[in-house]
Design a protein around this motif. Structure first.
Motif, PDB file in Angstrom:
ATOM      1  N   LEU A   1     106.087  -3.401  17.729  1.00 51.15           N
ATOM      2  CA  LEU A   1     106.205  -4.834  17.979  1.00 51.15           C
ATOM      3  C   LEU A   1     105.829  -5.190  19.409  1.00 51.15           C
ATOM      4  O   LEU A   1     105.337  -6.295  19.667  1.00 51.15           O
ATOM      5  N   THR A   2     106.048  -4.269  20.334  1.00 50.43           N
ATOM      6  CA  THR A   2     105.634  -4.524  21.710  1.00 50.43           C
ATOM      7  C   THR A   2     104.112  -4.667  21.790  1.00 50.43           C
ATOM      8  O   THR A   2     103.597  -5.620  22.388  1.00 50.43           O
ATOM      9  N   GLY A   3     103.404  -3.729  21.186  1.00 55.39           N
ATOM     10  CA  GLY A   3     101.950  -3.794  21.187  1.00 55.39           C
ATOM     11  C   GLY A   3     101.427  -5.043  20.507  1.00 55.39           C
ATOM     12  O   GLY A   3     100.477  -5.679  20.981  1.00 55.39           O
ATOM     13  N   LEU A   4     102.048  -5.441  19.397  1.00 53.94           N
ATOM     14  CA  LEU A   4     101.604  -6.633  18.677  1.00 53.94           C
ATOM     15  C   LEU A   4     101.871  -7.903  19.486  1.00 53.94           C
ATOM     16  O   LEU A   4     101.051  -8.829  19.469  1.00 53.94           O
TER      17      LEU A   4
ATOM     18  N   ASN B   1      96.906  -6.753  11.719  1.00 51.18           N
ATOM     19  CA  ASN B   1      97.122  -5.429  12.306  1.00 51.18           C
ATOM     20  C   ASN B   1      98.334  -4.756  11.666  1.00 51.18           C
ATOM     21  O   ASN B   1      99.239  -4.284  12.352  1.00 51.18           O
ATOM     22  N   ALA B   2      98.306  -4.704  10.339  1.00 54.92           N
ATOM     23  CA  ALA B   2      99.445  -4.145   9.602  1.00 54.92           C
ATOM     24  C   ALA B   2      99.718  -2.698   9.973  1.00 54.92           C
ATOM     25  O   ALA B   2     100.864  -2.229   9.893  1.00 54.92           O
TER      26      ALA B   2
ATOM     27  N   MET C   1     101.456 -21.229  18.411  1.00 52.48           N
ATOM     28  CA  MET C   1     101.609 -19.871  18.923  1.00 52.48           C
ATOM     29  C   MET C   1     102.287 -18.983  17.888  1.00 52.48           C
ATOM     30  O   MET C   1     101.915 -17.813  17.703  1.00 52.48           O
ATOM     31  N   ARG C   2     103.269 -19.541  17.199  1.00 49.94           N
ATOM     32  CA  ARG C   2     103.954 -18.784  16.149  1.00 49.94           C
ATOM     33  C   ARG C   2     102.977 -18.425  15.028  1.00 49.94           C
ATOM     34  O   ARG C   2     102.960 -17.299  14.531  1.00 49.94           O
ATOM     35  N   ALA C   3     102.139 -19.390  14.631  1.00 51.03           N
ATOM     36  CA  ALA C   3     101.162 -19.137  13.569  1.00 51.03           C
ATOM     37  C   ALA C   3     100.142 -18.088  14.001  1.00 51.03           C
ATOM     38  O   ALA C   3      99.756 -17.216  13.205  1.00 51.03           O
ATOM     39  N   LEU C   4      99.712 -18.150  15.270  1.00 49.85           N
ATOM     40  CA  LEU C   4      98.766 -17.146  15.759  1.00 49.85           C
ATOM     41  C   LEU C   4      99.401 -15.767  15.757  1.00 49.85           C
ATOM     42  O   LEU C   4      98.760 -14.779  15.373  1.00 49.85           O
ATOM     43  N   ARG C   5     100.648 -15.692  16.187  1.00 48.48           N
ATOM     44  CA  ARG C   5     101.342 -14.402  16.197  1.00 48.48           C
ATOM     45  C   ARG C   5     101.432 -13.823  14.786  1.00 48.48           C
ATOM     46  O   ARG C   5     101.170 -12.630  14.574  1.00 48.48           O
ATOM     47  N   GLU C   6     101.766 -14.646  13.813  1.00 49.30           N
ATOM     48  CA  GLU C   6     101.844 -14.172  12.432  1.00 49.30           C
ATOM     49  C   GLU C   6     100.477 -13.702  11.931  1.00 49.30           C
ATOM     50  O   GLU C   6     100.381 -12.711  11.195  1.00 49.30           O
ATOM     51  N   GLN C   7      99.428 -14.404  12.350  1.00 49.29           N
ATOM     52  CA  GLN C   7      98.076 -14.000  11.960  1.00 49.29           C
ATOM     53  C   GLN C   7      97.715 -12.649  12.560  1.00 49.29           C
ATOM     54  O   GLN C   7      97.170 -11.772  11.866  1.00 49.29           O
TER      55      GLN C   7
END
Length: 247
Positions: A68-71, A61-62, A50-56
């Motif tokens: 951060l809420t939207g991301l 979506n730079a 999940m952490r890796a997916l979040r970073e991806q």
């Protein structure tokens, strides 16, 4: 060093409280919730995945890094879609995340120091994060809060610093920005024309970092927020002291 400070803009995460324990707890609590409500997502995306997916998702979506809420919500939707769970659960999952995000443990000196600072000058929360000062219970210490999501750009962009100064109605050189991050807080504030204070707290080995830049330096550096409050008390006392002409 002494100079006039008529207001303070203040970072939140890793300035008033450490964020790492919050982040670790969020991952555990969210994983537990997913196991109960979205088991396929929990099975496909345990904490490291999940952490890796979040970073991806963040990397893809730079343009949304100020939101951060939207991301976070986008990451949850992506995980559920990929796992075959209903992405409508993302809103409830985010509420679980957000409740934990606002459970903070202050640095020992931070709350009292914040109260002392706010008694001297207006204090503005200036953060790239999404903490809720009202939920945390410290909103009464702040003149207002300006977040990256609200402003549309994140530190170290000069515009967010300038927007805070404009709202305060003060020239930039009379506003002191305080934060822990070398580039986002200190260098960002300096380049935006504000005064800057590097809150360089000791690490777990009781060691402090060395300033890494040769071309720019903070106006002030302290290891605690209490030390900044002491400096501000002294600075204001010196300013208020009568001169020979006025005595």
């Amino acid at each position: 060093m002494s100079f006039p400070v008529r207001a303070i803009t203040l970072d939140l995460d890793d300035t008033l409280w450490p964020f790492a324990p919050i982040g670790a707890r969020i991952e555990r609590v969210l994983d537990h919730w997913l196991r109960q409500h979205c088991p396929r997502t929990a099975a496909r995306f345990p904490i490291p995945e999940m952490r890796a997916l979040r970073e991806q998702v963040f990397a893809e979506n730079a343009s949304l890094l100020h939101d951060l809420t939207g991301l976070r919500k986008l990451s949850l939707v992506r995980a559920m879609e990929l796992s075959g769970d209903d992405p409508a659960h993302a809103e409830a999952a985010f509420e679980v995340f957000y409740a934990e995000r606002n459970r903070v443990e202050f640095y020992d000196d931070a709350e009292h120091a914040l109260e002392r600072l706010a008694a001297r000058v207006p204090v503005v929360a200036l953060s790239n994060g999404n903490a809720d000062l009202r939920v945390i219970g410290i909103d009464h210490h702040f003149a207002f809060s300006l977040g990256a999501r609200e402003h549309g750009a994140a530190k170290p962009e000069p515009s967010i610093f300038h927007a805070a100064c404009d709202r305060l109605g003060l020239p930039r050189e009379q506003v002191l920005h305080v934060g822990d991050h070398v580039d986002m807080d200190v260098a960002g504030a300096c380049r935006a024309g504000l005064r800057s204070c590097w809150l360089n707290r000791p690490d777990d080995a009781d060691e402090v970092a060395s300033w890494p830049h040769a071309d720019i330096r903070p106006d002030l550096e302290f290891t605690t927020l209490a030390a900044l409050a002491d400096w501000l008390d002294t600075s204001h006392a010196a300013t208020a002291a009568p001169t020979l002409e006025s005595a």
